[in-house]
Design an enzyme around this catalytic site. Structure first.
Site, PDB file in Angstrom:
ATOM      1  N   PRO A 114       0.871  -1.351  -0.024  1.00 55.05           N
ATOM      2  CG  PRO A 114      -0.778  -1.798   1.606  1.00 55.05           C
ATOM      3  CD  PRO A 114       0.361  -2.221   1.078  1.00 55.05           C
ATOM      4  N   GLY A 152       5.330   1.223  -3.890  1.00 53.92           N
ATOM      5  CA  GLY A 152       4.927   0.932  -5.337  1.00 53.92           C
ATOM      6  C   GLY A 152       6.346   1.162  -6.217  1.00 53.92           C
ATOM      7  CB  THR A 195      -2.021  -9.249 -11.569  1.00 49.68           C
ATOM      8  OG1 THR A 195      -1.738  -7.653 -11.683  1.00 49.68           O
ATOM      9  CG2 THR A 195      -2.433  -9.639 -12.919  1.00 49.68           C
ATOM     10  N   GLY A 239     -19.063  10.028 -31.428  1.00 51.52           N
ATOM     11  CA  GLY A 239     -19.886   9.802 -30.266  1.00 51.52           C
ATOM     12  C   GLY A 239     -20.005   8.303 -30.162  1.00 51.52           C
ATOM     13  CD  GLU A 291       4.854  -6.172 -15.132  1.00 54.47           C
ATOM     14  OE1 GLU A 291       6.112  -6.371 -15.937  1.00 54.47           O
ATOM     15  OE2 GLU A 291       4.144  -7.127 -14.976  1.00 54.47           O
ATOM     16  CB  SER A 304       5.531   6.961 -17.869  1.00 58.49           C
ATOM     17  OG  SER A 304       4.867   6.218 -18.778  1.00 58.49           O
TER      18      SER A 304
END
Ligand SMILES: Cc1cc2nc3c(=O)[nH]c(=O)nc-3n(C[C@H](O)[C@H](O)[C@H](O)COP(=O)(O)OP(=O)(O)OC[C@H]3O[C@@H](n4cnc5c(N)ncnc54)[C@H](O)[C@@H]3O)c2cc1C
Length: 380
Positions: free
Chosen positions: A128, A131, A158, A341, A364, A367
């Site tokens: 938490p 990261g 994941t 649209g 992973e 950027s």
């Protein structure tokens, strides 16, 4: 770099493409809408050898290499990004166990991961509060007789609900040791003290299970230690280098789907009496999308090829992941625009592609973190 695919690479690509087109693509919208974990699809991928593509055959893998793995992931991502990310993580976990595991660990887990007995293999590094900076993790592991006892919380894992095996990182030395006091462990799904939290309600890749994990006095045997004690951080970084080729591939697949659907739409949709593809403003968008996808493809193949040759590839993997993920977001955004649209409603896949693409800039290594890696390479 040889740009011709070998027979094996072409076969893996074709196998993945056929399965993705025939089985996965027709279910992709439903997987997204219902947040459906695609268990049967993952089993099907395992039966085709696509859940452990770069794992040696003696351990049940396909032994087809890194380039083949990237190509297969692109095909699956073109059909369903949710399925692709789980396939990417499972392949990364398999490769990591094959590279760093003891013989007993390989024998215990790899055939089950490769063969589909395990629905998933997961990678539990993030927490938490840690990261981008996993060296700041707080989960601990302490030795107690013949066991290790793990305590802490992991976040964003994941496939964590369904994983047969999870590589879990934990501190085995005080926080002052930073990245040098971290080890990893192979924790089996259902282990006592391992609690799986509620799946996150995500913007995209909604069929991919993303869960917090709580380790509450979770006891694993002494031989669950994976790699050297206090040597876990290096394993994480090496695994992520390879994983970034997987995420580049995922981004590429999503972007290709968005372009293909945009081309079809632009040829059919008429405005001012002609198909919108005949308006130069739209044709140029399609051209730019195509050029960016091809550039990303070359970067991805180069990183995969270097890794396959056993050459340094960390910088190329970061560049590839950075470019491909941002490219995919741009391309998918243009796809929504080209659909007008209709791009903004669920009836067309364009909006799903944009939602799915967005996360490739985050997991992973964001950027920003990729730019740090590339800047280090540039500055020397
Ligand atoms: C859907 C999903 C699936 C995931 N799956 C997994 C998984 O299976 N296993 C796993 O371990 N993790 C997983 N992750 C976690 C993912 O890798 C992290 O979310 C990611 O690394 C970013 O960490 P964070 O969310 O803590 O953001 P933070 O690290 O808090 O970053 C917040 C912002 O600050 C920026 N930032 C941080 N440091 C710097 C810096 N030095 N310079 C410039 N900018 C900086 C970041 O780029 C970001 O923009 C998943 C995440 C998501 C969303």
């Amino acid at each position: 770099m040889d740009l011709e695919l070998s027979e094996t690479q072409a076969l893996v690509q074709k196998t993945a493409r056929d399965f993705a087109t025939r089985v996965i693509a027709p279910q992709a919208a439903e997987i997204d809408e219902k947040e459906k974990f695609p268990r049967e699809i993952l089993r099907g991928l395992a039966e085709l050898g696509l859940m452990a593509i770069n794992v040696p055959t003696e351990h049940g893998g396909s032994g087809a290499g890194v380039v083949a793995a990237a190509l297969a992931l692109q095909e699956v991502a073109r059909a369903c990004a949710s399925t692709a990310v789980m396939m990417s993580v499972a392949n990364m976990v398999g490769e990591t166990i094959a590279k760093f595991g003891t013989d007993a660990q390989k024998q215990r887990h790899l055939p089950k991961l490769a063969g589909g007995e395990y629905a998933m293999g997961s990678f539990a590094l993030s927490e938490p509060d840690a990261g981008s900076d996993p060296g700041g993790m707080r989960t601990t592991a302490r030795r107690d007789g013949n066991e290790w006892v793990l305590d802490g919380a992991k976040q964003w894992i994941t496939g964590g609900t369904h994983a047969g095996v999870i590589i879990v990182w934990a501190r085995t030395a005080g926080p002052e040791t930073g990245a040098k006091g971290i080890s990893c462990f192979l924790v089996e799904g259902g282990a006592k003290g391992l609690k799986v939290g509620r799946p996150e309600d995500k913007m995209g890749i909604r069929g991919s299970d993303t869960v917090p994990l709580e380790l509450d006095g979770c006891r694993v045997p002494a031989d669950a230690l994976f790699g050297q004690e206090n040597g876990g951080f290096k394993i994480a970084m090496m695994a992520l280098d390879g994983g970034r080729i997987g995420i580049s591939s995922q981004a590429l697949g999503i972007a290709r789907a968005a372009l293909a659907e945009s081309v079809t739409y632009a040829k059919e949709r008429k405005a001012f009496g002609v198909p919108i593809a005949q308006h130069q403003g739209i044709a140029w968008k399609l051209a730019d999308m195509h050029v960016q996808i091809e550039a990303a493809q070359l970067m991805c193949m180069r990183a995969a090829w270097l890794k396959e040759q056993g050459q340094p590839f960390s910088l190329q993997a970061s560049m590839s992941k950075l470019y491909a993920s941002e490219m995919a977001v741009r391309v998918c955004n243009e796809a929504v625009q080209i659909h007008g649209g209709y791009g903004y409603i669920r009836e067309y896949a364009a909006e799903r592609h944009l939602r799915d693409a967005r996360v490739t800039m985050i997991y992973e290594g964001t950027s920003e973190i990729q730019r740090l890696v590339v800047a280090r390479g540039v500055l020397g």
